[in-house]
Design a protein around this motif. Structure first.
Motif, mmCIF file in Angstrom:
data_model
loop_
_atom_site.group_PDB
_atom_site.id
_atom_site.type_symbol
_atom_site.label_atom_id
_atom_site.label_comp_id
_atom_site.label_asym_id
_atom_site.label_seq_id
_atom_site.Cartn_x
_atom_site.Cartn_y
_atom_site.Cartn_z
ATOM 1 N N LEU A 322 0.826 -1.213 0.000
ATOM 2 C CA LEU A 322 0.000 0.000 0.000
ATOM 3 C C LEU A 322 0.858 1.261 0.000
ATOM 4 O O LEU A 322 0.498 2.269 -0.626
ATOM 5 N N GLU A 323 1.983 1.212 0.692
ATOM 6 C CA GLU A 323 2.885 2.361 0.665
ATOM 7 C C GLU A 323 3.419 2.586 -0.752
ATOM 8 O O GLU A 323 3.537 3.729 -1.219
ATOM 9 N N TRP A 324 3.765 1.490 -1.423
ATOM 10 C CA TRP A 324 4.217 1.597 -2.812
ATOM 11 C C TRP A 324 3.103 2.168 -3.693
ATOM 12 O O TRP A 324 3.344 3.027 -4.543
ATOM 13 N N TYR A 325 1.890 1.673 -3.477
ATOM 14 C CA TYR A 325 0.730 2.139 -4.252
ATOM 15 C C TYR A 325 0.508 3.638 -4.038
ATOM 16 O O TYR A 325 0.220 4.390 -4.982
ATOM 17 N N LYS A 326 0.654 4.079 -2.804
ATOM 18 C CA LYS A 326 0.466 5.494 -2.476
ATOM 19 C C LYS A 326 1.484 6.361 -3.228
ATOM 20 O O LYS A 326 1.143 7.415 -3.782
ATOM 21 N N LYS A 327 2.726 5.925 -3.275
ATOM 22 C CA LYS A 327 3.758 6.689 -3.975
ATOM 23 C C LYS A 327 3.550 6.653 -5.487
ATOM 24 O O LYS A 327 3.750 7.662 -6.175
ATOM 25 N N ALA A 328 3.147 5.482 -6.007
ATOM 26 C CA ALA A 328 2.969 5.349 -7.459
ATOM 27 C C ALA A 328 1.832 6.228 -7.966
ATOM 28 O O ALA A 328 1.941 6.856 -9.032
ATOM 29 N N THR A 329 0.743 6.305 -7.220
ATOM 30 C CA THR A 329 -0.396 7.109 -7.672
ATOM 31 C C THR A 329 -0.112 8.602 -7.570
ATOM 32 O O THR A 329 -0.678 9.396 -8.333
ATOM 33 N N ALA A 330 0.763 9.001 -6.654
ATOM 34 C CA ALA A 330 1.103 10.421 -6.532
ATOM 35 C C ALA A 330 1.746 10.937 -7.812
ATOM 36 O O ALA A 330 1.547 12.099 -8.202
ATOM 37 N N SER A 331 2.509 10.073 -8.487
ATOM 38 C CA SER A 331 3.152 10.498 -9.737
ATOM 39 C C SER A 331 2.145 10.717 -10.855
ATOM 40 O O SER A 331 2.456 11.367 -11.859
ATOM 41 N N ASP A 332 0.920 10.209 -10.690
ATOM 42 C CA ASP A 332 -0.133 10.396 -11.698
ATOM 43 C C ASP A 332 -0.912 11.689 -11.477
ATOM 44 O O ASP A 332 -1.792 12.029 -12.262
ATOM 45 N N GLY A 333 -0.632 12.361 -10.366
ATOM 46 C CA GLY A 333 -1.238 13.664 -10.137
ATOM 47 C C GLY A 333 -2.530 13.686 -9.368
ATOM 48 O O GLY A 333 -3.132 14.745 -9.188
ATOM 49 N N PHE A 334 -3.002 12.535 -8.840
ATOM 50 C CA PHE A 334 -4.250 12.586 -8.072
ATOM 51 C C PHE A 334 -4.219 11.808 -6.760
ATOM 52 O O PHE A 334 -5.148 11.858 -5.980
ATOM 53 N N GLY A 335 -3.190 11.056 -6.460
ATOM 54 C CA GLY A 335 -3.084 10.401 -5.159
ATOM 55 C C GLY A 335 -3.875 9.102 -5.064
ATOM 56 O O GLY A 335 -4.714 8.787 -5.906
ATOM 57 N N TYR A 336 -3.609 8.355 -3.998
ATOM 58 C CA TYR A 336 -4.160 7.003 -3.923
ATOM 59 C C TYR A 336 -5.648 6.985 -3.578
ATOM 60 O O TYR A 336 -6.363 6.054 -3.932
ATOM 61 N N TYR A 337 -6.140 8.020 -2.909
ATOM 62 C CA TYR A 337 -7.573 8.061 -2.607
ATOM 63 C C TYR A 337 -8.387 8.127 -3.896
ATOM 64 O O TYR A 337 -9.305 7.316 -4.110
ATOM 65 N N ASP A 338 -8.076 9.065 -4.767
ATOM 66 C CA ASP A 338 -8.839 9.233 -6.002
ATOM 67 C C ASP A 338 -8.577 8.105 -6.985
ATOM 68 O O ASP A 338 -9.472 7.727 -7.749
ATOM 69 N N SER A 339 -7.362 7.572 -6.987
ATOM 70 C CA SER A 339 -7.067 6.450 -7.870
ATOM 71 C C SER A 339 -7.901 5.231 -7.487
ATOM 72 O O SER A 339 -8.473 4.553 -8.345
ATOM 73 N N TYR A 340 -8.004 4.968 -6.172
ATOM 74 C CA TYR A 340 -8.781 3.818 -5.721
ATOM 75 C C TYR A 340 -10.274 4.045 -5.952
ATOM 76 O O TYR A 340 -11.015 3.098 -6.232
ATOM 77 N N LYS A 341 -10.716 5.267 -5.844
ATOM 78 C CA LYS A 341 -12.133 5.571 -6.018
ATOM 79 C C LYS A 341 -12.599 5.298 -7.449
ATOM 80 O O LYS A 341 -13.679 4.743 -7.671
ATOM 81 N N SER A 342 -11.755 5.640 -8.429
ATOM 82 C CA SER A 342 -12.148 5.443 -9.832
ATOM 83 C C SER A 342 -11.612 4.142 -10.421
ATOM 84 O O SER A 342 -12.143 3.637 -11.410
ATOM 85 N N LYS A 343 -10.518 3.601 -9.823
ATOM 86 C CA LYS A 343 -9.895 2.338 -10.247
ATOM 87 C C LYS A 343 -9.652 2.284 -11.762
ATOM 88 O O LYS A 343 -10.130 1.373 -12.453
#
Length: 549
Positions: A322-343
């Motif tokens: 999950l820590e890796w996922y959090k860092k990876a989604t930050a590079s996409d510009g919206f963070g892990y909360y929004d990435s998980y919400k839209s999947k």
């Protein structure tokens, strides 16, 4: 392939008795008690009215290189007086023991007059409590409460088969007894002994020799002299007699129980006649059955502990994912909360497994902790408490994302899992909770790193602010209510910002928070929908892009 047959059980009561004797703990403990008793007796001889001028209980510490012995000594009391004080007292009248009540054990009773002392369960070093000839102290509820509390499980009661004190309040066979043994019992004769743990078997064995100790019930006893008995036990090994009556018993566990009872020299409970397979004494059958059930529970608990260690490793691995996922989604510009919400990506769907596994694990931990007796502010050990709240701050935002993705509202009051609430509550109640850092630089550094937002419900507040903003723009019936909610949200966010208690990912360009802010600034504040006099400290912070500083 067929299922592997279960491993056979063996009774280790003789080995445990040997260990207790060979360790020297029994002898040193009795020496400490005897030394203290000598001091108490000397003091009593100088008092004109001992019963009114001194405490009924004395204690003293005795230092040894490897451990400390705390010895307790009670004044001699006649059996007739003890019988008068045999009533059990409900837990509600003994404030010191309220914490032993739990969801599983809502109530219990014990004999407060004879309950001398039990070491504080909150100690970081688990104590071993040894008693010599102690009477029974509590009922079935108390026994169950003590047994489920691991810090109180190290209890060893040394009892000679001819000592009448331990069986004082037990009823004859067939009659229900209010008192129930708890802890392990080392039952001994003049030359040998064995350990028993099951309350049912201990009661059977205590009652087995009752008739021979009925005489002299009104005399004043100063205690059975265990010193000479311990010396004899230390002088020889407690082992199975080669001529033991158990030699023909095919059941390994029952054979061990027969050897233990034989070692204690309780003839009344020995088998009636051979062959064992056909004619087994009813009392021996009860002892063997209850001890086997106890051993089975101990084995199951050991296996559960092994399984729990494997779960711990899996939990740690998933948190790393999950820590890796959090860092990876930050590079996409919206963070892990929004990435998980839209999947939008496959990795978002893999995270579902991590989240659900971790959630199931911590729900079980919290539920088990709730059922256990606890002192206020000590629901989980320190490491577990911080681990659980790190999990809460990492995983609860994902639950919030799922909740609002389904079109729901009011997560805080209608959707939040109980285990999140309790983990947060216990952290706040924790007396050893570290004080917040007052250094502005260190707090700013905390935000600039990719840490977790302090309030795990932050995104729920954001989602409710988005809903309030849309209702305000639509001109709904409760505009004043929605304005008030937005003002409260502004204040809430500013309080987090001032404490540097948010992760920098909330300011990512595509995050839900930044989308809310742009919509709020342009369509609500820009059109003065909050009122012409509305002064927004948050608006100044965001417009000046202070979060980049």
């Amino acid at each position: 392939m067929g299922r592997r047959p279960p491993l056979p059980l063996f009774s280790c009561g003789l080995d445990l008795a040997n260990l207790a004797v060979a360790s020297g703990l029994l002898g040193r403990s009795w020496d400490a008690v005897s030394q203290l008793q000598g001091q108490v007796n000397a003091e009593q001889r100088h008092l004109s009215s001992p019963s009114s001028s001194s405490s009924s209980v004395a204690f003293q510490e005795f230092q040894h290189p490897e451990y400390t012995i705390v010895a307790f000594n009670a004044l001699p009391i006649g059996i007739s007086h003890l019988q008068e004080q045999s009533d059990l007292v409900p837990w509600s009248e003994i404030p010191r023991f309220h914490f032993l009540c739990s969801e599983n054990i809502p109530s219990f009773s014990l004999n407060e007059q004879r309950f001398l002392y039990l070491l504080d369960a909150s100690t970081t070093i688990r104590p071993l409590c040894i008693t010599f000839g102690s009477p029974l102290l509590g009922d079935n509820g108390f026994q169950r409460a003590v047994s489920q509390f691991s810090a109180w499980n190290c209890l060893l009661h040394v009892v000679h088969k001819d000592d009448c004190f331990p069986r004082l309040w037990l009823q004859p066979h067939g009659e229900p007894s209010s008192y129930v043994p708890f802890g392990a019992f080392l039952l001994c004769s003049d030359s040998s002994g064995a350990c028993f743990r099951a309350p049912e078997s201990v009661m059977e064995l205590l009652l087995a020799n009752r008739s021979s100790t009925e005489s002299g019930r009104n005399q004043e006893l100063r205690g059975f002299h265990y010193g000479s008995i311990i010396e004899r036990l230390e002088g020889g090994s407690i082992c199975k007699d080669p001529n033991s009556l158990a030699e023909d018993e095919p059941d390994s566990f029952k054979a061990g129980i027969i050897a233990q009872v034989t070692a204690v020299d309780l003839a009344q409970v020995q088998l009636s006649h051979r062959p064992w397979q056909q004619n087994v004494n009813a009392q021996m059958e009860k002892v063997s059955k209850s001890e086997e059930e106890s051993a089975t529970r101990i084995r199951a608990a050991a296996r559960s502990n092994t399984s729990s260690k494997a779960s711990d490793m899996e939990r740690k691995i998933f948190m790393v994912h999950l820590e890796w996922y959090k860092k990876a989604t930050a590079s996409d510009g919206f963070g892990y909360y929004d990435s998980y919400k839209s999947k939008p990506k496959e990795r978002d769907h893999r995270v579902v497994t991590y989240k659900e596994t971790l959630k199931e694990y911590w729900q079980r931990v919290v539920k088990e902790s709730e059922k256990m007796p606890q002192k206020e502010g000590a629901w989980l050990r320190q490491g577990w408490l911080y681990g659980g709240n790190t999990y809460r701050r990492m995983v609860e935002p994902l639950d919030i994302a799922e909740y609002y993705a389904k079109g729901n509202r009011n997560y805080l009051t209608e959707g939040r899992s109980k285990h999140y609430i309790l983990l947060e509550k216990w952290l706040k109640e924790n007396p050893q909770r570290p004080a917040p850092c007052n250094s502005v630089n260190s707090r700013r550094e905390k935000v600039s790193s990719n840490i977790l937002t302090e309030d795990s419900c932050f995104w729920a507040h954001v989602e409710e602010a988005v809903i309030s903003g849309r209702l305000l723009k639509s001109g709904g019936p409760d505009l004043a209510v929605e304005r008030e909610k937005l003002v409260e949200f502004e204040q809430y966010v500013m309080s987090l910002l001032e404490r540097y208690a948010v992760s920098s990912e909330i300011f990512l360009e595509k995050s839900s928070y930044m989308k809310w802010w742009r919509e709020y600034d342009e369509e609500i504040l820009g059109k003065q929908m909050m009122g012409a006099s509305h002064d927004s400290q948050l608006a100044q912070f965001m417009r000046n892009e202070c979060y980049h500083q």
